[in-house]
Scaffold this motif. Structure first.
Motif, PDB file in Angstrom:
ATOM      1  N   TYR A 185       3.721 -14.746  11.520  1.00  0.00           N
ATOM      2  CA  TYR A 185       3.511 -13.593  12.407  1.00  0.00           C
ATOM      3  C   TYR A 185       3.887 -12.293  11.693  1.00  0.00           C
ATOM      4  O   TYR A 185       3.215 -11.268  11.840  1.00  0.00           O
ATOM      5  N   GLU A 186       5.001 -12.334  10.943  1.00  0.00           N
ATOM      6  CA  GLU A 186       5.463 -11.122  10.257  1.00  0.00           C
ATOM      7  C   GLU A 186       4.517 -10.732   9.126  1.00  0.00           C
ATOM      8  O   GLU A 186       4.238  -9.546   8.919  1.00  0.00           O
ATOM      9  N   ALA A 187       4.026 -11.712   8.382  1.00  0.00           N
ATOM     10  CA  ALA A 187       3.034 -11.418   7.344  1.00  0.00           C
ATOM     11  C   ALA A 187       1.796 -10.774   7.955  1.00  0.00           C
ATOM     12  O   ALA A 187       1.221  -9.831   7.401  1.00  0.00           O
ATOM     13  N   PHE A 243      -4.403 -18.984  11.936  1.00  0.00           N
ATOM     14  CA  PHE A 243      -4.639 -18.061  10.822  1.00  0.00           C
ATOM     15  C   PHE A 243      -6.034 -18.200  10.200  1.00  0.00           C
ATOM     16  O   PHE A 243      -6.503 -17.255   9.562  1.00  0.00           O
ATOM     17  N   GLY A 244      -6.690 -19.342  10.378  1.00  0.00           N
ATOM     18  CA  GLY A 244      -8.048 -19.507   9.869  1.00  0.00           C
ATOM     19  C   GLY A 244      -8.158 -19.158   8.387  1.00  0.00           C
ATOM     20  O   GLY A 244      -7.272 -19.474   7.586  1.00  0.00           O
ATOM     21  N   PRO A 245      -9.243 -18.471   7.992  1.00  0.00           N
ATOM     22  CA  PRO A 245      -9.441 -18.150   6.579  1.00  0.00           C
ATOM     23  C   PRO A 245      -8.548 -17.024   6.066  1.00  0.00           C
ATOM     24  O   PRO A 245      -8.606 -16.685   4.879  1.00  0.00           O
ATOM     25  N   THR A 253       4.402 -26.952  14.457  1.00  0.00           N
ATOM     26  CA  THR A 253       5.366 -25.857  14.430  1.00  0.00           C
ATOM     27  C   THR A 253       4.692 -24.588  13.926  1.00  0.00           C
ATOM     28  O   THR A 253       4.116 -24.587  12.841  1.00  0.00           O
ATOM     29  N   MET A 254       4.760 -23.519  14.721  1.00  0.00           N
ATOM     30  CA  MET A 254       4.282 -22.222  14.257  1.00  0.00           C
ATOM     31  C   MET A 254       5.306 -21.619  13.299  1.00  0.00           C
ATOM     32  O   MET A 254       6.420 -22.122  13.164  1.00  0.00           O
ATOM     33  N   HIS A 310      -5.762  -9.605  12.355  1.00  0.00           N
ATOM     34  CA  HIS A 310      -4.880  -8.782  13.187  1.00  0.00           C
ATOM     35  C   HIS A 310      -5.683  -7.977  14.199  1.00  0.00           C
ATOM     36  O   HIS A 310      -5.328  -7.906  15.381  1.00  0.00           O
ATOM     37  N   HIS A 311      -6.770  -7.375  13.760  1.00  0.00           N
ATOM     38  CA  HIS A 311      -7.615  -6.576  14.649  1.00  0.00           C
ATOM     39  C   HIS A 311      -8.150  -7.435  15.797  1.00  0.00           C
ATOM     40  O   HIS A 311      -8.138  -7.008  16.962  1.00  0.00           O
TER      41      HIS A 311
END
Length: 294
Positions: A216-218, A237-239, A210-211, A274-275
């Motif tokens: 996403y908002e953070a 999200f990784g590190p 489950t995502m 994000h980038h």
């Protein structure tokens, strides 16, 4: 695309379910007839909406894409819808999911599946001062949310304020420590104020595949994130995030403490993630654009 969020206006109770579905079905038909779209992207569940979307797509000669929420795969309440949803998805142009496990399940049943996440919004320029901010817990009080364990974590961090959003269901029994505020339902403006000033966001699920919309908002606000230690969430999200065992209050508290101790570094990692996601997203949309004929 035009977004249609169709509500019946009736209370969400089992007794009103037939009337709600009938009302929303008719409103969906009206919306499609009025807008004459070249394609339909239908979120799933509910199953009746997908069935109506499939019929409308066939009658009007337009393309259909099925956007699968995790519920048909993960939630006992909605699992009965999975088989008929797959039957329709095999006849659609494409199905969208958020993780490889669900994609493999669909592809094994003859569905063309695309792993696609939410487009990465960017609100970092509106970020507030979170030096002494709260830990924001976006909640919907779903069965997969370990709210009891989050309360245990909050109780072990008494100097840190926690803010839990979402409407508390009637008779929902939750032992709330003094440093936790339950906001009930909040407006978009109030939610933006809460997340923009948060020191961290904590959104957890007990489900493996489950995502997290709160994640996403953070990411959009470049706020440090604490989330469940699952393959799906680690892959995305990784590190940039801190991970914990979602049912273990001590593990949750430890991850929150790590994030708050090293908050600038976590914020920088979220910004870097994000980038990268923004740079890659146009390419990731190509299979969907092809399925829509655009």
């Amino acid at each position: 695309a035009d977004l249609h969020l169709i509500s019946s206006g009736l209370t969400r109770r089992l007794a009103t379910l037939p009337a709600r579905y009938a009302t929303q079905s008719w409103q969906t038909i009206i919306a499609v007839r009025a807008t004459t779209p070249s394609a339909l992207i239908v979120m799933q569940p509910p199953l009746p909406l997908l069935a109506i979307g499939w019929v409308l797509a066939r009658v009007r000669g337009i393309r259909l894409v099925v956007d699968f929420h995790h519920d048909p795969f993960e939630s006992p309440r909605w699992r009965w819808t999975l088989r008929p949803s797959i039957w329709i998805a095999r006849r659609a142009e494409l199905a969208i999911v958020t993780n490889p496990a669900h994609a493999r399940l669909l592809e094994a049943r003859g569905v063309r599946a695309l792993i696609l996440h939410d487009a990465p919004a960017d609100h970092a320029d509106r970020r507030g001062d979170a030096h002494a901010g709260h830990v924001l817990v976006p909640a919907s009080y779903s069965p997969d949310e370990p709210l009891d364990a989050i309360m245990t974590a909050a109780r072990s961090l008494p100097d840190r304020p926690f803010v839990v959003t979402g409407r508390v269901p009637p008779r929902f029994d939750l032992d709330v420590p003094p440093n936790v505020t339950l906001t009930d339902f909040v407006s978009n403006e109030e939610y933006e104020r809460l997340i923009s000033s948060a020191a961290a966001v904590c959104c957890l699920t007990l489900h493996e595949n489950t995502m997290q919309r709160g994640g996403y908002e953070a990411l959009a606000w470049h706020v440090p994130l604490v989330t469940s230690d699952s393959a799906v969430l680690r892959h995305y999200f990784g590190p940039a995030a801190a991970y914990c065992e979602p049912g273990d209050g001590a593990s949750i508290a430890s991850a929150i403490d790590d994030v708050l101790t090293d908050r600038p570094a976590y914020g920088e990692r979220m910004a870097a993630l994000h980038h990268r996601l923004v740079a890659d997203y146009e390419r990731e949309l190509e299979p969907l654009r092809a399925a829509l004929g655009s």
